[in-house]
Scaffold this active site. Structure first.
Site, PDB file in Angstrom:
ATOM      1  N   LYS A  34       0.839  -1.198   0.000  1.00  0.00           N
ATOM      2  CA  LYS A  34       0.000   0.000   0.000  1.00  0.00           C
ATOM      3  C   LYS A  34       0.876   1.251   0.000  1.00  0.00           C
ATOM      4  O   LYS A  34       2.086   1.178   0.259  1.00  0.00           O
ATOM      5  CB  LYS A  34      -0.921  -0.006   1.222  1.00  0.00           C
ATOM      6  CG  LYS A  34      -0.174   0.004   2.551  1.00  0.00           C
ATOM      7  CD  LYS A  34      -1.127  -0.115   3.725  1.00  0.00           C
ATOM      8  CE  LYS A  34      -0.338  -0.103   5.036  1.00  0.00           C
ATOM      9  NZ  LYS A  34      -1.234  -0.188   6.214  1.00  0.00           N
ATOM     10  N   TYR A 249      14.827  31.531   9.030  1.00  0.00           N
ATOM     11  CA  TYR A 249      13.691  32.272   9.573  1.00  0.00           C
ATOM     12  C   TYR A 249      13.660  32.201  11.091  1.00  0.00           C
ATOM     13  O   TYR A 249      13.921  31.164  11.697  1.00  0.00           O
ATOM     14  CB  TYR A 249      12.390  31.689   9.026  1.00  0.00           C
ATOM     15  CG  TYR A 249      12.202  31.904   7.546  1.00  0.00           C
ATOM     16  CD1 TYR A 249      12.046  33.182   7.021  1.00  0.00           C
ATOM     17  CD2 TYR A 249      12.191  30.820   6.678  1.00  0.00           C
ATOM     18  CE1 TYR A 249      11.867  33.384   5.656  1.00  0.00           C
ATOM     19  CE2 TYR A 249      12.012  31.012   5.305  1.00  0.00           C
ATOM     20  CZ  TYR A 249      11.848  32.285   4.808  1.00  0.00           C
ATOM     21  OH  TYR A 249      11.684  32.477   3.463  1.00  0.00           O
TER      22      TYR A 249
END
Length: 359
Positions: A34, A249
């Protein structure tokens, strides 16, 4: 030259499949592929597993089931679907509720079924009070019930007695199904950790997932599995930094001494989560360097110190995998599991492959 690469070792996939097939003993090996084979690329991975011992394949959704069925002649089962969806031909179905079962009967869907029984995980699957009604419905309708399936909650903790309680419940379910007239020849409970630690729970089939990709299902490892994925970026820039100068940042980190930083070409748009700040050690050459400052959308920064090793533009920076921190170690650092780490590479990541059939 790609700036961000997930390198998949198909020889490792083949090795892991053979190891798990051997550990399964007489039981069939279902390979769970999956989520695009746990983000390793089902198109390339499934044929390797097919040739290395897989007896069947398991996925989550019907769309995944249809796609995997095009890659193998072996059975493919899907267990996440809702009544009313179009059922792809050739895909076997997990049945998690009485409503699903009723719809299959009314819609006259002719597909092999795996009835999901809840043995204590309390996610999807029929509660014990509904088992007999479901089994009798299926028997009266003449449905092909290939087997029962359930999911273990704590198999990665072999000392936890809850697994024994779930196994006892599963045995009750199989016995009841046969009592009301269902043959259920292919029953499966064991996942990767149970496959490696509880051979008594193999039943007729085991569902191997994370172990196929070389990630240890149980802390401490020792199972001879080989990690198949390495996530590699590039050094975009190397620049000097003076003591006290801050980076990225928020200016959350400042240089402790005069030295150098490297800018690496991966960010949260690619799967390097912003919350990983301060948890990464990136391997460049033979050395590991700490990630510093905020992770940005498409780049992050590592501290090189005095850069004695001569890190330069274009050098490979291993986020995890061969030559660097393992996916499990990174998972421990960021407070998650190795499953999530190998599912992280996305965005601009390009997959490349080595080894394996047809490589």
């Amino acid at each position: 030259m790609d700036l961000l690469t997930a390198r998949i070792d198909l020889d490792a996939i083949a090795h892991n499949t053979r190891v798990l097939k051997q550990r399964a003993g007489d039981a069939r090996l279902m390979c769970v592929v999956k989520a695009d084979a746990y983000n390793h690329g089902a198109q390339r991975v499934v044929p390797v597993m097919d040739a290395s011992g897989a007896d069947a394949f398991g996925v989550a959704t019907l769309a995944e089931g249809a796609s995997i069925s095009e890659l193998t002649a072996k059975p493919v089962a899907a267990w996440l679907w809702v009544p009313g969806q179009e059922i792809p031909p050739g895909v076997e179905l997990g049945v998690p509720t009485l409503d699903h079962l009723s719809w299959l009967i009314d819609a006259r869907v002719n597909a092999p079924l795996h009835i999901k029984v809840d043995t204590g995980m309390h996610r999807s699957g029929l509660r014990e009070s509904d088992w007999e009604a479901a089994f009798r419905m299926a028997a009266r309708a003449g449905l092909e019930v290939k087997g029962l399936m359930s999911h273990l909650a704590v198999a990665d903790d072999p000392a936890n007695p809850y697994t024994d309680a779930q196994a006892d419940a599963f045995r009750r379910a199989v016995a009841l199904a046969r009592q009301v007239g269902l043959e259920v020849p292919v029953n499966h409970l064991a996942n990767s950790p149970a496959l490696l630690s509880r051979p008594d729970l193999a039943f007729d089939q085991v569902r191997a997932g994370v172990g196929l990709y070389g990630l240890e299902p149980i802390a401490g490892g020792g199972s001879d599995l080989r990690p198949a994925m390495s996530w590699v970026a590039r050094v975009l820039a190397v620049k000097p930094l003076s003591v006290g100068e801050a980076v990225s940042y928020g200016l959350t980190w400042a240089a402790p001494d005069n030295g150098f930083v490297a800018v690496v070409t991966a960010g949260y748009a690619d799967g390097v989560a912003r919350s990983w700040q301060g948890c990464l050690d990136v391997a460049i050459g033979a050395h590991r360097y700490p990630q510093v400052g905020r992770v940005c959308m498409d780049q992050f920064i590592v501290w090189l110190g005095d850069n004695d090793a001569g890190v330069a533009i274009g050098d490979e920076a291993v986020i995890f995998g061969a030559g660097g921190v393992g996916a499990t170690e990174l998972a421990d650092r960021v407070g998650t599991i190795n499953y999530e780490i190998v599912c992280a590479p996305t965005g601009r990541t390009v997959r490349t492959y080595t080894g394996g059939t047809g490589a």
